[in-house]
Structure formats: structure tokens, C-alpha cells
Design a protein around this motif. Structure first.
Motif, PDB file in Angstrom:
ATOM      1  N   LEU A  53      -3.600   3.252 -12.107  1.00 33.64           N
ATOM      2  CA  LEU A  53      -3.465   3.096 -13.471  1.00 33.64           C
ATOM      3  C   LEU A  53      -3.533   4.358 -14.192  1.00 33.64           C
ATOM      4  O   LEU A  53      -2.910   4.864 -15.182  1.00 33.64           O
ATOM      5  CB  LEU A  53      -4.616   2.355 -14.180  1.00 33.64           C
ATOM      6  CG  LEU A  53      -4.686   0.939 -13.837  1.00 33.64           C
ATOM      7  CD1 LEU A  53      -6.059   0.231 -14.453  1.00 33.64           C
ATOM      8  CD2 LEU A  53      -3.423   0.361 -14.489  1.00 33.64           C
ATOM      9  N   ASP A  54      -4.001   5.359 -13.331  1.00 34.44           N
ATOM     10  CA  ASP A  54      -4.099   6.998 -13.679  1.00 34.44           C
ATOM     11  C   ASP A  54      -2.518   7.288 -13.564  1.00 34.44           C
ATOM     12  O   ASP A  54      -2.407   8.402 -14.542  1.00 34.44           O
ATOM     13  CB  ASP A  54      -4.946   7.688 -13.018  1.00 34.44           C
ATOM     14  CG  ASP A  54      -6.187   7.900 -13.245  1.00 34.44           C
ATOM     15  OD1 ASP A  54      -6.646   7.499 -14.428  1.00 34.44           O
ATOM     16  OD2 ASP A  54      -7.298   8.344 -12.540  1.00 34.44           O
ATOM     17  N   ARG A  55      -1.778   6.805 -12.916  1.00 31.79           N
ATOM     18  CA  ARG A  55      -0.246   7.382 -12.988  1.00 31.79           C
ATOM     19  C   ARG A  55       0.470   6.736 -14.256  1.00 31.79           C
ATOM     20  O   ARG A  55       1.658   7.116 -14.326  1.00 31.79           O
ATOM     21  CB  ARG A  55       0.331   7.000 -11.670  1.00 31.79           C
ATOM     22  CG  ARG A  55      -0.495   7.829 -10.538  1.00 31.79           C
ATOM     23  CD  ARG A  55       0.574   7.764  -9.531  1.00 31.79           C
ATOM     24  NE  ARG A  55       0.694   6.457  -8.738  1.00 31.79           N
ATOM     25  CZ  ARG A  55      -0.079   6.031  -7.662  1.00 31.79           C
ATOM     26  NH1 ARG A  55      -1.182   6.778  -7.305  1.00 31.79           N
ATOM     27  NH2 ARG A  55      -0.037   4.835  -7.281  1.00 31.79           N
ATOM     28  N   HIS A  56      -0.320   5.651 -14.736  1.00 33.93           N
ATOM     29  CA  HIS A  56       0.648   5.120 -16.029  1.00 33.93           C
ATOM     30  C   HIS A  56      -0.371   5.070 -17.458  1.00 33.93           C
ATOM     31  O   HIS A  56      -1.150   4.204 -17.631  1.00 33.93           O
ATOM     32  CB  HIS A  56       0.849   3.760 -15.700  1.00 33.93           C
ATOM     33  CG  HIS A  56       1.552   3.415 -14.358  1.00 33.93           C
ATOM     34  ND1 HIS A  56       3.212   3.818 -14.136  1.00 33.93           N
ATOM     35  CD2 HIS A  56       1.316   3.197 -13.189  1.00 33.93           C
ATOM     36  CE1 HIS A  56       3.665   3.645 -13.145  1.00 33.93           C
ATOM     37  NE2 HIS A  56       2.499   3.441 -12.517  1.00 33.93           N
TER      38      HIS A  56
ATOM     39  N   THR B 215       7.625  -4.664  -9.757  1.00 33.71           N
ATOM     40  CA  THR B 215       6.382  -4.167  -9.170  1.00 33.71           C
ATOM     41  C   THR B 215       6.084  -2.824  -9.421  1.00 33.71           C
ATOM     42  O   THR B 215       6.862  -2.210  -9.513  1.00 33.71           O
ATOM     43  CB  THR B 215       6.532  -4.412  -7.718  1.00 33.71           C
ATOM     44  OG1 THR B 215       6.932  -5.810  -7.288  1.00 33.71           O
ATOM     45  CG2 THR B 215       5.424  -3.977  -7.074  1.00 33.71           C
ATOM     46  N   ARG B 216       4.681  -2.704  -9.905  1.00 36.74           N
ATOM     47  CA  ARG B 216       4.267  -1.205 -10.191  1.00 36.74           C
ATOM     48  C   ARG B 216       3.650  -0.753  -9.133  1.00 36.74           C
ATOM     49  O   ARG B 216       2.519  -1.336  -8.651  1.00 36.74           O
ATOM     50  CB  ARG B 216       3.536  -1.212 -11.484  1.00 36.74           C
ATOM     51  CG  ARG B 216       4.301  -1.349 -12.676  1.00 36.74           C
ATOM     52  CD  ARG B 216       3.707  -0.968 -14.036  1.00 36.74           C
ATOM     53  NE  ARG B 216       4.526  -1.111 -15.289  1.00 36.74           N
ATOM     54  CZ  ARG B 216       4.369   0.023 -15.968  1.00 36.74           C
ATOM     55  NH1 ARG B 216       3.764   1.058 -16.045  1.00 36.74           N
ATOM     56  NH2 ARG B 216       5.431   0.003 -16.990  1.00 36.74           N
TER      57      ARG B 216
ATOM     58  N   VAL C 110      -4.382  -5.538 -17.870  1.00 36.42           N
ATOM     59  CA  VAL C 110      -4.490  -5.592 -16.448  1.00 36.42           C
ATOM     60  C   VAL C 110      -5.395  -6.653 -15.917  1.00 36.42           C
ATOM     61  O   VAL C 110      -6.668  -6.499 -16.484  1.00 36.42           O
ATOM     62  CB  VAL C 110      -4.755  -4.151 -15.702  1.00 36.42           C
ATOM     63  CG1 VAL C 110      -4.855  -4.215 -14.312  1.00 36.42           C
ATOM     64  CG2 VAL C 110      -3.855  -3.248 -16.376  1.00 36.42           C
ATOM     65  N   CYS C 111      -4.972  -7.663 -15.225  1.00 34.87           N
ATOM     66  CA  CYS C 111      -6.038  -8.951 -14.922  1.00 34.87           C
ATOM     67  C   CYS C 111      -6.205  -8.994 -13.327  1.00 34.87           C
ATOM     68  O   CYS C 111      -5.137  -8.834 -12.713  1.00 34.87           O
ATOM     69  CB  CYS C 111      -4.938 -10.330 -15.156  1.00 34.87           C
ATOM     70  SG  CYS C 111      -4.658 -10.138 -17.095  1.00 34.87           S
TER      71      CYS C 111
ATOM     72  N   GLY D  38      -5.265   9.945 -16.358  1.00 36.13           N
ATOM     73  CA  GLY D  38      -4.192   9.441 -17.306  1.00 36.13           C
ATOM     74  C   GLY D  38      -4.730   8.151 -17.995  1.00 36.13           C
ATOM     75  O   GLY D  38      -4.013   8.112 -19.362  1.00 36.13           O
ATOM     76  N   ALA D  39      -5.379   7.217 -17.240  1.00 37.82           N
ATOM     77  CA  ALA D  39      -5.431   5.999 -18.058  1.00 37.82           C
ATOM     78  C   ALA D  39      -6.439   6.119 -19.182  1.00 37.82           C
ATOM     79  O   ALA D  39      -7.563   6.685 -19.190  1.00 37.82           O
ATOM     80  CB  ALA D  39      -5.862   5.128 -17.000  1.00 37.82           C
TER      81      ALA D  39
END
Length: 259
Positions: free
Chosen positions: A77-80, A2-3, A21-22, A109-110
Motif C-alpha cells: 500500500l505504501d507504493r500506492h 492484479t496489483r 482494501v478488504c 505513501g499510504a
């Protein structure tokens, strides 16, 4: 794996160089993309969005607004950092598009490489082209019968139907409440996928997505209906694999290029 609270993964990534990403359809959950994840090569890490109110997020309130889903996923997503591509089917296409808008506007960040939208009208056309889905149980059952897919199959089991229909009703309520707000066109390349025999969205109706991006645009039509993903899964996986492998190698379609 889990993210955060929003993203689910069905296998450990092996030197994955790009993430897909779905976003599930109305009534759907992260597990809808399990089979797709198995079809793609290991360098593509599939992350499936888990909307609240289903599967392992059953106890959480279901979202009343699609925008709140998009905001939460864009923040996650901005964190990864990417590169990422987004894929959304049916209602998920709208959520994926709104997530892409927020990623581009936020400058976080994304790094977004491509947007794939499937089996849905362009959000800019919804006001004039879509009749709001009635939310009574008979109407929902008729709609599921028309569209097919796993939701229709679930209705044959009364216990599963009792669990599934409130989820579907909440998702359609959020979709009915959605209003497209004009703004900057995307810079991200955009690809439309459609089923040739979709009774809800004809392939010709999806071509208007090209007006929502300044990046490259194309359209692919597959045999099947609204849930063509089931029967055309190998062909869809080949398309995604080709595009995402090119994205990971830096040879993908260029963001902001002429369409």
C-alpha cells in the motif's frame, strides 16, 4: 486486475477517488469480497487481499504469522498513495488492524482514512478471552458447522473439503500463534461491525476496540450470525458507501479527533 502479488480487483475503477482494501476471514480468499465490490459505487475501488496458498496463489506457502501478512500488505500500500480504508472480517480484522499499525508507524505513501473491523474480538483481549482453536479435522468441521458461511457449505463436497480444510487449518494455526503487542494507539477512525446472533463473538465483546484508537469510534450491529455479511450485504454496503464517499470528499471523520 492484479496489483503486485497481494491485491485483487474485480472491476476496473472509474475515476475512483478512494480505495477500500478488504482482508478475508480464516480459510477465505480475495473472491470473498466480489459481491461487496459490486454493491459499492464506482468511485470506491475495492481491492481484496489475496493471502498466499489459495486461488491464484495456490502454489505459494501459506503464512505462518499474521504479522507477515500485515507487513507485506502495508509495504504494498505504501507504493500506492490513498486515501485508503481497510476492512477486515473475522481473522481479517486482526490482519487489517496490524496493517493499519504498520502504515501509521511507517509514515510512507499510504494515507489511511478509516479502519473497519468485523466479527472479531479486540486483539488486546484475545489472551484472556479466546481459547485456541483445535486443529484436528473433526474440530474444524464442528466449528464450520457452528459458524455457517461458505466454508460450511464446502464441506458437503468431499473434493472441495480436501482442498479447503488445509487452508483453514493453516490460517487458524497463524491466528492461534498471534500475540498482541502493546504499542501506540491508532490515530485512524475505527468502526466495528458485528452480527447480532454471532455465536463466536457477541457484539458487546467488540466494544473494546475503542481502546485501540485515539480517533473517532463507533459500532454497528447487523442481523445475522458470524457471516452476517451475506444476509446484511446491502446495509453494510450503504454504511461503507456513506463513510468512503465522505472520506473521498475530505469531509470524513477526522483522524486523531476525540472519540
Amino acid at each position: 486486475m492484479t496489483r503486485g502479488n497481494w491485491l485483487r480487483s474485480f472491476r476496473e475503477p472509474m475515476d475512483a477517488s478512494v480505495r477500500l482494501v478488504c482482508f478475508p476471514h480464516a480459510g477465505g480468499a480475495a473472491s470473498a469480497y466480489f459481491k461487496l465490490a459490486q454493491q459499492l459505487p464506482p468511485q470506491i475501488h475495492v481491492l481484496s487481499v489475496q493471502y498466499p496458498g489459495r486461488e491464484d496463489r495456490w502454489a505459494e506457502p501459506r503464512a505462518a504469522r499474521l504479522s507477515s501478512l500485515a507487513e507485506a500488505v502495508a509495504e504494498e500500500l505504501d507504493r500506492h498513495p490513498g486515501p485508503y480504508a481497510l476492512f477486515g472480517h473475522s481473522m481479517g480484522a486482526v490482519v487489517a488492524y496490524e496493517t493499519a499499525r504498520r502504515i501509521e508507524a511507517g509514515g510512507g505513501g499510504a494515507r489511511l482514512g478509516e479502519l473497519f473491523v468485523s466479527a472479531h474480538l479486540p486483539p488486546s483481549d484475545l489472551h484472556g478471552a479466546r481459547t485456541a482453536v483445535r486443529l484436528g479435522e473433526p474440530e474444524l468441521r464442528r466449528r464450520l458447522s457452528l459458524l455457517g458461511g461458505t466454508g460450511h457449505a464446502v464441506l458437503s463436497d468431499p473434493d472441495l473439503a480436501e482442498l479447503y480444510l488445509p487452508i483453514l487449518k493453516a490460517d487458524y494455526a497463524a491466528l492461534n500463534a498471534y500475540t498482541w503487542v502493546p504499542g501506540d494507539r491508532l490515530r485512524t477512525p475505527l468502526t466495528v461491525l458485528a452480527g447480532a446472533a454471532d455465536p463466536l463473538v457477541r457484539p458487546a465483546q467488540t466494544y473494546g476496540w475503542r481502546d485501540l484508537t485515539d480517533g473517532p469510534f463507533d459500532q454497528h450491529v447487523f442481523p445475522g450470525g458470524h457471516f452476517y455479511l451475506h444476509e446484511a450485504l446491502p446495509a453494510v454496503a450503504r454504511l461503507l458507501s456513506t463513510r468512503l464517499t465522505a472520506l473521498s470528499s475530505g469531509t470524513g471523520r477526522q483522524t486523531g479527533a476525540p472519540s
